[in-house]
Scaffold this motif. Structure first.
Motif, mmCIF file in Angstrom:
data_model
loop_
_atom_site.group_PDB
_atom_site.id
_atom_site.type_symbol
_atom_site.label_atom_id
_atom_site.label_comp_id
_atom_site.label_asym_id
_atom_site.label_seq_id
_atom_site.Cartn_x
_atom_site.Cartn_y
_atom_site.Cartn_z
ATOM 1 N N PHE A 438 0.965 -1.127 -0.025
ATOM 2 C CA PHE A 438 -0.061 0.063 0.232
ATOM 3 C C PHE A 438 0.710 1.104 0.077
ATOM 4 O O PHE A 438 0.687 2.080 -0.768
ATOM 5 C CB PHE A 438 -0.957 -0.072 1.259
ATOM 6 C CG PHE A 438 -1.930 -0.857 1.112
ATOM 7 C CD1 PHE A 438 -2.366 -1.595 -0.170
ATOM 8 C CD2 PHE A 438 -2.891 -1.082 2.253
ATOM 9 C CE1 PHE A 438 -3.539 -2.463 -0.111
ATOM 10 C CE2 PHE A 438 -4.126 -2.054 2.211
ATOM 11 C CZ PHE A 438 -4.286 -2.796 1.062
ATOM 12 N N TYR A 439 1.736 1.193 1.064
ATOM 13 C CA TYR A 439 2.742 2.334 0.794
ATOM 14 C C TYR A 439 3.390 2.594 -0.366
ATOM 15 O O TYR A 439 3.635 3.774 -0.714
ATOM 16 C CB TYR A 439 3.676 2.210 2.149
ATOM 17 C CG TYR A 439 3.945 3.918 2.514
ATOM 18 C CD1 TYR A 439 3.108 4.432 3.510
ATOM 19 C CD2 TYR A 439 5.220 4.254 2.466
ATOM 20 C CE1 TYR A 439 3.605 5.527 3.884
ATOM 21 C CE2 TYR A 439 5.572 5.692 2.794
ATOM 22 C CZ TYR A 439 4.624 6.299 3.647
ATOM 23 O OH TYR A 439 5.111 7.367 4.378
ATOM 24 N N GLN A 440 3.956 1.452 -1.014
ATOM 25 C CA GLN A 440 4.401 1.776 -2.347
ATOM 26 C C GLN A 440 3.607 2.199 -3.317
ATOM 27 O O GLN A 440 4.145 3.237 -3.997
ATOM 28 C CB GLN A 440 5.168 0.466 -2.619
ATOM 29 C CG GLN A 440 5.757 0.281 -4.134
ATOM 30 C CD GLN A 440 7.101 1.101 -4.213
ATOM 31 O OE1 GLN A 440 7.599 1.193 -3.149
ATOM 32 N NE2 GLN A 440 7.309 1.465 -5.278
ATOM 33 N N ILE A 441 2.516 1.780 -3.344
ATOM 34 C CA ILE A 441 1.539 2.047 -4.331
ATOM 35 C C ILE A 441 1.299 3.657 -4.237
ATOM 36 O O ILE A 441 1.014 4.375 -5.028
ATOM 37 C CB ILE A 441 0.318 1.260 -4.571
ATOM 38 C CG1 ILE A 441 0.575 0.000 -4.919
ATOM 39 C CG2 ILE A 441 -0.981 1.922 -5.253
ATOM 40 C CD1 ILE A 441 -0.364 -1.072 -4.786
ATOM 41 N N ILE A 442 1.006 4.054 -3.004
ATOM 42 C CA ILE A 442 0.351 5.398 -2.449
ATOM 43 C C ILE A 442 1.533 6.449 -2.678
ATOM 44 O O ILE A 442 1.160 7.646 -3.106
ATOM 45 C CB ILE A 442 -0.484 5.183 -1.221
ATOM 46 C CG1 ILE A 442 -1.642 4.338 -1.307
ATOM 47 C CG2 ILE A 442 -0.810 6.862 -0.868
ATOM 48 C CD1 ILE A 442 -2.581 4.975 -2.443
ATOM 49 N N VAL A 443 2.333 6.249 -2.102
ATOM 50 C CA VAL A 443 3.670 7.112 -2.008
ATOM 51 C C VAL A 443 4.462 7.032 -3.205
ATOM 52 O O VAL A 443 5.004 8.217 -3.569
ATOM 53 C CB VAL A 443 4.255 6.961 -0.612
ATOM 54 C CG1 VAL A 443 5.325 8.145 -0.402
ATOM 55 C CG2 VAL A 443 3.201 7.274 0.479
ATOM 56 N N HIS A 444 5.043 5.951 -3.431
ATOM 57 C CA HIS A 444 6.443 5.920 -4.267
ATOM 58 C C HIS A 444 6.122 5.658 -5.711
ATOM 59 O O HIS A 444 7.014 6.026 -6.558
ATOM 60 C CB HIS A 444 7.306 4.771 -3.758
ATOM 61 C CG HIS A 444 7.769 5.141 -2.552
ATOM 62 N ND1 HIS A 444 8.650 6.015 -2.065
ATOM 63 C CD2 HIS A 444 7.534 4.300 -1.256
ATOM 64 C CE1 HIS A 444 8.754 6.047 -0.787
ATOM 65 N NE2 HIS A 444 8.194 5.045 -0.187
ATOM 66 N N THR A 445 4.977 5.222 -6.134
ATOM 67 C CA THR A 445 4.633 4.869 -7.649
ATOM 68 C C THR A 445 4.608 6.482 -8.416
ATOM 69 O O THR A 445 4.230 7.444 -7.548
ATOM 70 C CB THR A 445 3.396 4.278 -7.944
ATOM 71 O OG1 THR A 445 2.368 4.823 -7.374
ATOM 72 C CG2 THR A 445 3.811 2.899 -7.264
ATOM 73 N N LYS A 446 5.013 6.080 -9.622
ATOM 74 C CA LYS A 446 4.594 7.485 -10.404
ATOM 75 C C LYS A 446 3.342 8.128 -10.661
ATOM 76 O O LYS A 446 2.986 9.306 -10.703
ATOM 77 C CB LYS A 446 5.177 7.408 -11.894
ATOM 78 C CG LYS A 446 4.486 6.234 -12.530
ATOM 79 C CD LYS A 446 5.188 6.047 -13.879
ATOM 80 C CE LYS A 446 4.238 5.078 -14.897
ATOM 81 N NZ LYS A 446 4.982 5.066 -16.103
ATOM 82 N N TYR A 447 2.300 6.980 -10.565
ATOM 83 C CA TYR A 447 1.018 7.499 -10.476
ATOM 84 C C TYR A 447 0.330 7.783 -8.951
ATOM 85 O O TYR A 447 -0.718 8.238 -8.739
ATOM 86 C CB TYR A 447 -0.047 6.626 -11.100
ATOM 87 C CG TYR A 447 0.419 5.112 -10.519
ATOM 88 C CD1 TYR A 447 0.989 4.344 -11.628
ATOM 89 C CD2 TYR A 447 -0.340 4.686 -9.410
ATOM 90 C CE1 TYR A 447 1.242 2.948 -11.143
ATOM 91 C CE2 TYR A 447 -0.186 3.212 -9.230
ATOM 92 C CZ TYR A 447 0.516 2.483 -10.102
ATOM 93 O OH TYR A 447 0.961 1.227 -9.831
#
Length: 521
Positions: A438-447
């Motif tokens: 979740f943290y990767q998707i919400i904070v670190h991805t380009k989208y």
């Protein structure tokens, strides 16, 4: 979906609102008890904001953002203003002075310092860091810090940790509920949307970022016990959000003082008042427990309910919100029911905000869901009555089957991990995996937030002309996308097929048993 219960026994105290039925008791908040809560607020948080702005004034471009008292609203009425709310004459004078200063000092600047200086200018203003820097020398800041960091006697850190696990155990269903019921459905609260509309933060261009920032805060608060304890990332973000609320409240209230038609304090109460804050805590806790998850086929155990409510009661304490109404699970449930009954009254502004959320999310990664599916999600969780009032379209039966498939998908995995023996470690690994994902998707991805954690600075500044309007969709409608819809359809087909196979096997076995029994006579 809000399915009617044919066995519910109605009494004179039975109340039904927006597809939810409950018994109104003497322990529920009354409209008379709600009224003073609309006019009380976090006074200490606002005093601290003022002091921080005195100790470390915001940059010129942020003058109205840090504290509206730097530019009194009555001084700018009738003058030409720039978008940041500073009178043009004043801003021009400041710019002339800046130009003169720059010209006089340009020749003595060290080229090696230029890069570092630019980096400092570009860094967002962090009120939490400013608070830490001046804490030792200011009595008011020390009083605020002592209040926020003093752990109430009712806090049990083991229970808080279990409450954090509850969020991830049902993670995907919880995020769905937060997006389409707590946030989108919450736009039916007429008073609250009047504040949100004046920040401009829910136009189609920025609503998605606002959703990600809110989710980042929740993920930081649920990451670990250490994160939510004083000094942790979740604690720091909660203090930042508390000061952001003070800045918004301060700004809107000042504008309304000189132009009462801008915001009706008498009718709507103080912006971000105690009742609003209690409503926010309720939507992030009680609404998920008793509305969002059951409508997705997931029912929490009593211990999970108590643990999750305790987590959000502690977050309420840190953010400066009254906590007594969340002392027990039963009290939290009654708080939710009272707010549903008295506060959900959709307006034309509610329609704009709700539709903007749909438009900001359609055809966006990672799921690339269509507007029809997003609307079906909202209707499944909030019911048709509320969504009709919010002006959402009615999707076809195909999109209802997709939501059924999604609920089947979520509940299947949730119950599988929940009922697996503890010795297998499935539940623990599932929770730890989702924390990272979740943290990767919400904070670190380009989208998502593109690797930059929000510091919850005052980016969306209320102005007289700032009222959120209906926007256009922003999504990429390219082919080959909509993966979440394909997944849900496959799950629905497999679920129906599996159910049909199970029924067929059951009938075949039943017929065989009847034949054997019949043959005995």
């Amino acid at each position: 979906m809000a399915w009617p219960n044919p066995f519910y026994r109605r009494t004179p105290n039975t109340r039904e609102c927006w597809g939810y039925t409950f018994e109104l008791t003497d322990e529920h908040l009354t409209p008379e008890e709600c009224e003073p809560l609309k006019h009380s607020y976090d006074v200490l948080g606002e005093q601290v904001l003022d002091r921080l702005n005195e100790l470390s004034p915001p940059p010129k471009k942020d003058l109205p953002r840090g504290n509206s008292r730097f530019v009194d609203a009555k001084d700018v009425v009738g003058q030409e203003v720039h978008n940041d709310g500073v009178p043009k004459a004043e801003e021009d004078a400041l710019e002339d002075k800046d130009k003169a200063d720059e010209k006089g000092t340009q020749n003595i600047k060290d080229a090696s310092d230029e890069k570092g200086t630019q980096k400092m200018k570009d860094a967002p203003r962090d009120l939490y860091v400013i608070l830490q820097d001046h804490l030792d020398n200011d009595e008011l800041l020390q009083r605020f810090w002592k209040e926020a960091t003093t752990v109430p006697a009712w806090v049990d850190w083991e229970q808080i940790a279990r409450g954090q696990d509850v969020f991830y155990r049902y993670g995907a269903a919880n995020l769905t509920g937060l997006a389409y019921q707590s946030l989108l459905g919450g736009m039916g609260a007429a008073r609250v949307v009047e504040t949100l509309a004046r920040t401009g933060g829910f136009s189609t261009k920025v609503a998605r970022s606002r959703l990600f920032e809110t989710t980042q805060h929740i993920l930081q608060c649920t990451k670990s016990v250490e994160s939510i304890q004083p000094g942790g990332d979740g604690f720091a973000s909660t203090i930042r959000v508390r000061l952001l609320h003070a800045a918004v409240r301060n700004r809107i209230f000042k504008l309304a003082e000189s132009k009462p038609s801008y915001y009706d304090v008498q009718a709507w109460g103080i912006p971000i008042n105690d009742l609003d804050s209690m409503g926010t805590i309720s939507t992030f806790s009680a609404t998920l427990i008793w509305l969002s998850l059951p409508r997705q086929g997931i029912y929490l155990r009593q211990q999970e309910i108590a643990d999750y409510v305790a987590l959000w009661r502690y977050i309420a304490h840190v953010i400066g919100c009254p906590t007594d109404r969340f002392a027990t699970a039963a009290q939290a449930k009654r708080m939710m029911e009272a707010l549903l009954l008295y506060e959900i009254r959709p307006t034309e502004t509610s329609k704009i905000m709700a539709n903007n959320i749909i438009k900001s999310l359609e055809h966006q990664p990672p799921g690339y869901a269509s507007a029809d599916f997003l609307t079906a999600s909202a209707r499944w969780l909030n019911g048709n009555d509320l969504c009709d009032e919010l002006g959402l379209m009615r999707p076809g039966i195909y999109y209802w089957t997709l939501m059924a498939g999604q609920c089947l998908f979520f509940s299947l995995f949730a119950y599988t991990y929940r009922f697996a023996p503890t010795s297998w470690g499935w539940d623990r690994r599932h929770i730890d995996m989702l924390k990272k994902a979740f943290y990767q998707i919400i904070v670190h991805t380009k989208y998502g937030l593109k690797g930059e954690e929000s510091r919850f600075e005052f980016k969306y500044v209320p102005e007289y002309e700032t009222i959120t309007e209906m926007g256009e969709g922003t999504g990429d409608q390219g082919e080959g996308k909509g993966g979440i819809e394909r997944r849900n359809f496959r799950t629905f087909v497999l679920g129906v097929g599996g159910w049909g196979w199970g029924v067929g096997v059951g009938v075949w076995i039943g017929v065989g048993v009847v034949r054997r029994v019949w043959g005995l006579f």
